[in-house]
Design a protein around this motif. Sequence first.
Motif, mmCIF file in Angstrom:
data_model
loop_
_atom_site.group_PDB
_atom_site.id
_atom_site.type_symbol
_atom_site.label_atom_id
_atom_site.label_comp_id
_atom_site.label_asym_id
_atom_site.label_seq_id
_atom_site.Cartn_x
_atom_site.Cartn_y
_atom_site.Cartn_z
ATOM 1 N N LYS A 1 0.841 -1.208 0.000
ATOM 2 C CA LYS A 1 0.000 0.000 0.000
ATOM 3 C C LYS A 1 0.877 1.259 0.000
ATOM 4 O O LYS A 1 0.870 2.052 0.955
ATOM 5 C CB LYS A 1 -0.942 -0.003 1.195
ATOM 6 C CG LYS A 1 -1.915 -1.182 1.210
ATOM 7 C CD LYS A 1 -2.837 -1.123 2.410
ATOM 8 C CE LYS A 1 -3.762 -2.325 2.460
ATOM 9 N NZ LYS A 1 -4.649 -2.336 3.643
ATOM 10 N N ARG B 1 0.870 4.152 -1.219
ATOM 11 C CA ARG B 1 0.337 5.512 -1.099
ATOM 12 C C ARG B 1 0.238 5.973 0.350
ATOM 13 O O ARG B 1 0.198 7.171 0.622
ATOM 14 C CB ARG B 1 -1.036 5.599 -1.767
ATOM 15 C CG ARG B 1 -0.993 5.526 -3.283
ATOM 16 C CD ARG B 1 -2.362 5.747 -3.883
ATOM 17 N NE ARG B 1 -3.300 4.694 -3.495
ATOM 18 C CZ ARG B 1 -4.575 4.659 -3.846
ATOM 19 N NH1 ARG B 1 -5.074 5.631 -4.590
ATOM 20 N NH2 ARG B 1 -5.351 3.669 -3.457
ATOM 21 N N ILE B 2 0.204 5.020 1.281
ATOM 22 C CA ILE B 2 0.083 5.362 2.690
ATOM 23 C C ILE B 2 1.423 5.778 3.290
ATOM 24 O O ILE B 2 1.488 6.606 4.210
ATOM 25 C CB ILE B 2 -0.493 4.153 3.470
ATOM 26 C CG1 ILE B 2 -1.905 3.843 2.987
ATOM 27 C CG2 ILE B 2 -0.477 4.391 4.974
ATOM 28 C CD1 ILE B 2 -2.497 2.584 3.611
ATOM 29 N N GLN C 1 1.654 -3.327 6.424
ATOM 30 C CA GLN C 1 0.583 -3.298 5.432
ATOM 31 C C GLN C 1 0.421 -4.656 4.745
ATOM 32 O O GLN C 1 -0.699 -5.075 4.431
ATOM 33 C CB GLN C 1 0.862 -2.213 4.392
ATOM 34 C CG GLN C 1 0.806 -0.793 4.923
ATOM 35 C CD GLN C 1 -0.535 -0.430 5.528
ATOM 36 O OE1 GLN C 1 -1.561 -1.001 5.183
ATOM 37 N NE2 GLN C 1 -0.530 0.525 6.436
ATOM 38 N N TYR D 1 0.006 -2.147 14.919
ATOM 39 C CA TYR D 1 -0.869 -2.098 13.745
ATOM 40 C C TYR D 1 -1.494 -3.459 13.456
ATOM 41 O O TYR D 1 -2.687 -3.558 13.156
ATOM 42 C CB TYR D 1 -0.084 -1.625 12.517
ATOM 43 C CG TYR D 1 -0.954 -1.391 11.308
ATOM 44 C CD1 TYR D 1 -1.708 -0.226 11.190
ATOM 45 C CD2 TYR D 1 -1.034 -2.325 10.275
ATOM 46 C CE1 TYR D 1 -2.516 0.000 10.093
ATOM 47 C CE2 TYR D 1 -1.838 -2.115 9.176
ATOM 48 C CZ TYR D 1 -2.575 -0.950 9.088
ATOM 49 O OH TYR D 1 -3.387 -0.747 7.995
ATOM 50 N N GLY E 1 0.155 4.591 13.705
ATOM 51 C CA GLY E 1 0.554 5.629 12.755
ATOM 52 C C GLY E 1 1.265 6.793 13.399
ATOM 53 O O GLY E 1 1.865 7.625 12.701
ATOM 54 N N THR F 1 -5.357 11.523 13.676
ATOM 55 C CA THR F 1 -5.760 10.326 12.941
ATOM 56 C C THR F 1 -7.274 10.093 12.894
ATOM 57 O O THR F 1 -7.814 9.801 11.820
ATOM 58 C CB THR F 1 -5.048 9.077 13.516
ATOM 59 O OG1 THR F 1 -3.634 9.251 13.391
ATOM 60 C CG2 THR F 1 -5.461 7.823 12.768
ATOM 61 N N HIS G 1 -9.055 12.481 10.473
ATOM 62 C CA HIS G 1 -8.542 12.160 9.142
ATOM 63 C C HIS G 1 -9.220 10.915 8.585
ATOM 64 O O HIS G 1 -9.756 10.935 7.470
ATOM 65 C CB HIS G 1 -7.025 11.943 9.235
ATOM 66 C CG HIS G 1 -6.439 11.147 8.118
ATOM 67 N ND1 HIS G 1 -6.352 11.625 6.821
ATOM 68 C CD2 HIS G 1 -5.912 9.885 8.097
ATOM 69 C CE1 HIS G 1 -5.798 10.702 6.056
ATOM 70 N NE2 HIS G 1 -5.527 9.632 6.792
ATOM 71 N N PHE G 2 -9.229 9.855 9.352
ATOM 72 C CA PHE G 2 -9.755 8.587 8.839
ATOM 73 C C PHE G 2 -11.276 8.562 8.805
ATOM 74 O O PHE G 2 -11.867 7.982 7.890
ATOM 75 C CB PHE G 2 -9.234 7.428 9.688
ATOM 76 C CG PHE G 2 -9.479 6.089 9.056
ATOM 77 C CD1 PHE G 2 -8.577 5.575 8.135
ATOM 78 C CD2 PHE G 2 -10.618 5.360 9.350
ATOM 79 C CE1 PHE G 2 -8.807 4.345 7.525
ATOM 80 C CE2 PHE G 2 -10.858 4.129 8.750
ATOM 81 C CZ PHE G 2 -9.948 3.621 7.836
ATOM 82 N N ILE H 1 -4.816 15.323 4.912
ATOM 83 C CA ILE H 1 -3.512 14.892 4.400
ATOM 84 C C ILE H 1 -2.633 16.104 4.110
ATOM 85 O O ILE H 1 -1.462 16.165 4.509
ATOM 86 C CB ILE H 1 -3.684 14.036 3.135
ATOM 87 C CG1 ILE H 1 -4.506 12.785 3.439
ATOM 88 C CG2 ILE H 1 -2.330 13.655 2.542
ATOM 89 C CD1 ILE H 1 -4.862 11.978 2.209
#
Length: 326
Positions: free
Chosen positions: A28, A30-31, A71, A137, A160, A190, A193-194, A287
């Motif tokens: 992943k 992009r994270i 991830q 995580y 994170g 976080t 955001h999420f 972001i």
Amino acid sequence: MQDLTTWTNAIRHDNLGQVLKSYWQLTKPRIIPLLLIETAASMWVAAHGQVDPFLLLITLLSGALAAASAQVINCIYDQDIDYDMERTRHRPMPSGRVQARDALLFAIVLAVLSFTLLTTFANLLSACLALSGIVVYVLVYTHWLKRSSSLNIVIGGAAGAIPPLVGWAAVTGSLSWAAWVIFAIVFVWTPPHFWGLAMVIRDDYAKVGIPMLPVVVGNEATAKQIWIYTLLLVPTTLLLVYPLGVAGALYGALALGLGSLFLKKAWQLLQTPEDLTRARSLFKFSIFYMMLLSASLVIDSLPITHQLIALGQAQINALATAFACL
């Protein structure tokens, strides 16, 4: 299960390029950049604006490897629900392009490389922190909370927030109050955001039984929580200016400006919680917010910034003295 088996047998790799692409997608990617930006910002503050370039490179590479490992394991664990959601069923695991055994071996190799690099070129504390990020995580968020509690992203989001601790420890070999405040900033950031994204894809989560906050309490209550966390976020960012004093006026001004924009976005969503366009806008801005906040920490820590501010203050004082003598 028969449908899943049919699907996973349908797709195979034709060449090495496709194999590499599948393993790349497992991480992943992009994270990861945002996590690295947070790490770099923490390192610059810890080093007072003068970071060893080699240490920076090693720490960011190790951080990327650790995040990628987490991830990959997440992809292994979630392949069943990924298959049930249209937006994720083409990922390497549910599509059958990568088998669980191979993915797990890949994740282990990534984690070992991360730990080894940090232990060898930084210190054991930073290596253990990076490893703890993977554990939190995978075990706390993915295994325990994600499928069982609407608080999943609140508690599990700590994973994170660990990268800034890794960066600070890599530079100093210890963790100060400033490091924990940067951790707290990411931790408080976080959820809003999420949850902005979770509001947009609420139906996907509901379909597979994931109790994300919008699924459990609805968009209106989620928007209220986003507003509360954003209210907490702004003063948290300013703790680096006062009382800790590790960031200056430039960072403080930018933190206030960015925080005001974030509050505006959260307030607008609070007024119209069913407006998914505003929820998506808040998610995207969050972001942008973290990237600029991290960049402002870096710029504020640079010696040249301190010199320019000192020069400007001297000029202002000289002008004030001149006018006083008139």
